[in-house]
Design a protein around this motif. Structure first.
Motif, mmCIF file in Angstrom:
data_model
loop_
_atom_site.group_PDB
_atom_site.id
_atom_site.type_symbol
_atom_site.label_atom_id
_atom_site.label_comp_id
_atom_site.label_asym_id
_atom_site.label_seq_id
_atom_site.Cartn_x
_atom_site.Cartn_y
_atom_site.Cartn_z
ATOM 1 N N SER A 154 1.032 -1.275 -0.109
ATOM 2 C CA SER A 154 0.079 -0.035 0.102
ATOM 3 C C SER A 154 1.001 1.311 0.077
ATOM 4 O O SER A 154 2.073 1.283 0.622
ATOM 5 N N LEU A 155 0.467 2.170 -0.646
ATOM 6 C CA LEU A 155 1.205 3.428 -1.026
ATOM 7 C C LEU A 155 0.365 4.540 -0.600
ATOM 8 O O LEU A 155 -0.854 4.576 -1.038
ATOM 9 N N GLN A 156 1.009 5.556 0.092
ATOM 10 C CA GLN A 156 0.433 6.836 0.349
ATOM 11 C C GLN A 156 1.126 7.999 0.144
ATOM 12 O O GLN A 156 2.450 7.886 0.308
ATOM 13 N N ALA A 157 0.593 9.037 -0.275
ATOM 14 C CA ALA A 157 1.440 10.170 -0.561
ATOM 15 C C ALA A 157 0.600 11.432 0.120
ATOM 16 O O ALA A 157 -0.822 11.443 -0.263
ATOM 17 N N ARG A 158 1.480 12.648 0.559
ATOM 18 C CA ARG A 158 0.631 13.491 0.993
ATOM 19 C C ARG A 158 1.478 14.916 -0.049
ATOM 20 O O ARG A 158 2.554 15.043 -0.205
ATOM 21 N N LEU A 159 0.341 15.661 -0.746
ATOM 22 C CA LEU A 159 0.971 16.747 -1.575
ATOM 23 C C LEU A 159 0.759 17.986 -0.815
ATOM 24 O O LEU A 159 0.087 18.325 0.201
ATOM 25 N N GLU A 160 1.425 18.835 -1.118
ATOM 26 C CA GLU A 160 1.447 20.495 -0.918
ATOM 27 C C GLU A 160 1.724 21.383 -2.235
ATOM 28 O O GLU A 160 2.756 20.803 -2.849
ATOM 29 N N ASP A 161 0.703 22.111 -2.532
ATOM 30 C CA ASP A 161 0.870 22.864 -3.702
ATOM 31 C C ASP A 161 1.314 22.077 -5.004
ATOM 32 O O ASP A 161 2.297 22.319 -5.656
ATOM 33 N N GLY A 162 0.718 20.954 -4.997
ATOM 34 C CA GLY A 162 1.020 20.096 -6.235
ATOM 35 C C GLY A 162 2.109 19.337 -6.114
ATOM 36 O O GLY A 162 2.558 18.926 -7.181
ATOM 37 N N VAL A 163 3.019 19.504 -5.086
ATOM 38 C CA VAL A 163 4.243 18.757 -4.880
ATOM 39 C C VAL A 163 4.113 17.743 -3.709
ATOM 40 O O VAL A 163 3.477 17.617 -3.000
ATOM 41 N N ILE A 164 4.723 16.428 -4.061
ATOM 42 C CA ILE A 164 4.765 15.294 -3.332
ATOM 43 C C ILE A 164 5.661 15.784 -2.056
ATOM 44 O O ILE A 164 6.763 15.866 -2.267
ATOM 45 N N ARG A 165 5.235 15.754 -0.974
ATOM 46 C CA ARG A 165 5.768 16.147 0.230
ATOM 47 C C ARG A 165 6.469 15.064 0.945
ATOM 48 O O ARG A 165 7.420 14.850 1.524
ATOM 49 N N GLU A 166 5.440 13.892 0.954
ATOM 50 C CA GLU A 166 5.981 12.768 1.663
ATOM 51 C C GLU A 166 5.061 11.483 0.891
ATOM 52 O O GLU A 166 3.948 11.525 0.550
ATOM 53 N N VAL A 167 5.990 10.332 0.851
ATOM 54 C CA VAL A 167 5.584 9.037 0.447
ATOM 55 C C VAL A 167 5.750 7.998 1.302
ATOM 56 O O VAL A 167 6.962 8.032 1.817
ATOM 57 N N ARG A 168 5.033 7.396 1.653
ATOM 58 C CA ARG A 168 5.294 6.198 2.529
ATOM 59 C C ARG A 168 4.650 4.945 1.835
ATOM 60 O O ARG A 168 3.666 4.957 1.250
ATOM 61 N N PHE A 169 5.235 3.769 2.186
ATOM 62 C CA PHE A 169 4.794 2.424 1.571
ATOM 63 C C PHE A 169 4.851 1.476 2.769
ATOM 64 O O PHE A 169 5.514 1.388 3.845
ATOM 65 N N ASP A 170 3.728 0.348 2.513
ATOM 66 C CA ASP A 170 3.947 -0.758 3.573
ATOM 67 C C ASP A 170 3.455 -1.855 2.842
ATOM 68 O O ASP A 170 3.029 -1.803 1.716
ATOM 69 N N GLY A 171 3.884 -3.057 3.251
ATOM 70 C CA GLY A 171 3.581 -4.113 2.592
ATOM 71 C C GLY A 171 4.709 -5.090 2.832
ATOM 72 O O GLY A 171 5.377 -5.208 3.579
ATOM 73 N N ARG A 172 4.298 -6.345 1.940
ATOM 74 C CA ARG A 172 5.186 -7.500 2.062
ATOM 75 C C ARG A 172 5.340 -8.027 0.528
ATOM 76 O O ARG A 172 4.541 -7.775 -0.189
ATOM 77 N N GLY A 173 6.492 -8.715 0.720
ATOM 78 C CA GLY A 173 6.773 -9.244 -0.763
ATOM 79 C C GLY A 173 8.418 -9.555 -0.861
ATOM 80 O O GLY A 173 9.200 -9.386 0.208
ATOM 81 N N CYS A 174 8.881 -9.695 -2.192
ATOM 82 C CA CYS A 174 10.235 -10.147 -2.339
ATOM 83 C C CYS A 174 11.146 -9.096 -2.100
ATOM 84 O O CYS A 174 10.635 -7.762 -1.989
ATOM 85 N N SER A 175 12.626 -9.349 -2.085
ATOM 86 C CA SER A 175 13.484 -8.161 -1.820
ATOM 87 C C SER A 175 13.323 -7.097 -2.995
ATOM 88 O O SER A 175 13.532 -5.995 -2.893
ATOM 89 N N ILE A 176 13.093 -7.563 -4.267
ATOM 90 C CA ILE A 176 13.103 -6.682 -5.397
ATOM 91 C C ILE A 176 11.903 -5.664 -5.180
ATOM 92 O O ILE A 176 12.044 -4.291 -5.305
ATOM 93 N N SER A 177 10.975 -6.163 -5.016
ATOM 94 C CA SER A 177 9.544 -5.190 -4.888
ATOM 95 C C SER A 177 9.930 -4.429 -3.633
ATOM 96 O O SER A 177 9.333 -3.137 -3.936
ATOM 97 N N GLN A 178 10.241 -4.797 -2.597
ATOM 98 C CA GLN A 178 10.462 -3.823 -1.389
ATOM 99 C C GLN A 178 11.473 -2.897 -1.355
ATOM 100 O O GLN A 178 11.285 -1.685 -1.302
ATOM 101 N N ALA A 179 12.671 -3.235 -2.098
ATOM 102 C CA ALA A 179 13.718 -2.552 -2.327
ATOM 103 C C ALA A 179 13.188 -1.425 -3.434
ATOM 104 O O ALA A 179 13.540 -0.210 -3.116
#
Ligand code: ZN
Length: 154
Positions: free
Chosen positions: A43-68
């Protein structure tokens, strides 16, 4: 140390110490992604400010490639406008599909090593495709019913 070793180290480091892991609440962009072929979920979330991405976070599980790849993606996206973010997603997908890309020679090129394995390419693009979908939903002003998936031809 060869380039392959260096690349492996970059990937394993992001997998062991993921950047921007967690959730944002509230968030302007919120999207789920999955690569059923490998079992990766995020799952992925982002917070914007004036149309610019200020913060992005991800959570989840999976292989090393997907997480990295998700960890690396969140680092790249901070401070980008939505159109810059989408352009970067396109550059990343191009690189992963062996097309000319502005990302050659960056840390992200570490993920190129999986190009010969179609399933792993979908692991690598999962977070990027999910963000792209999240931005599209945000631009439309609504949420799509189906989670982003890299199962198809993309
Ligand atoms: Zn995977």
């Amino acid at each position: 140390m060869g380039l392959d070793d260096l690349y492996r180290e970059i990937i394993l480091d992001h997998f062991a110490h993921p950047h921007n892991r967690g959730r944002l609440d509230p968030a302007d962009i919120s999207v789920e992604g999955a690569n059923p072929l490998c079992g990766d979920e995020l799952s992925l979330q982002a917070r914007l400010e004036d149309g610019v991405i200020r913060e992005v976070r991800f959570d989840g599980r999976g292989c090393s490639i997907s997480q990295a790849s998700a960890s690396m993606m969140t680092e790249e996206m901070k401070g980008k406008t939505l159109s810059e973010a989408r352009a970067l997603v396109e550059q990343f997908k191009a690189m992963m599909h062996g097309q000319p890309s502005a990302l050659e020679g960056t840390d992200l090129a570490a993920l190129q090593g999986v190009r010969k394995f179609p399933v792993r390419v979908k692991c690598a693009t999962l977070a990027w495709v999910a963000l792209d979908q999240g931005i599209e939903e945000f631009a439309r002003g609504g949420r799509a019913a189906a989670p982003a998936t890299t199962e198809g031809g993309d």
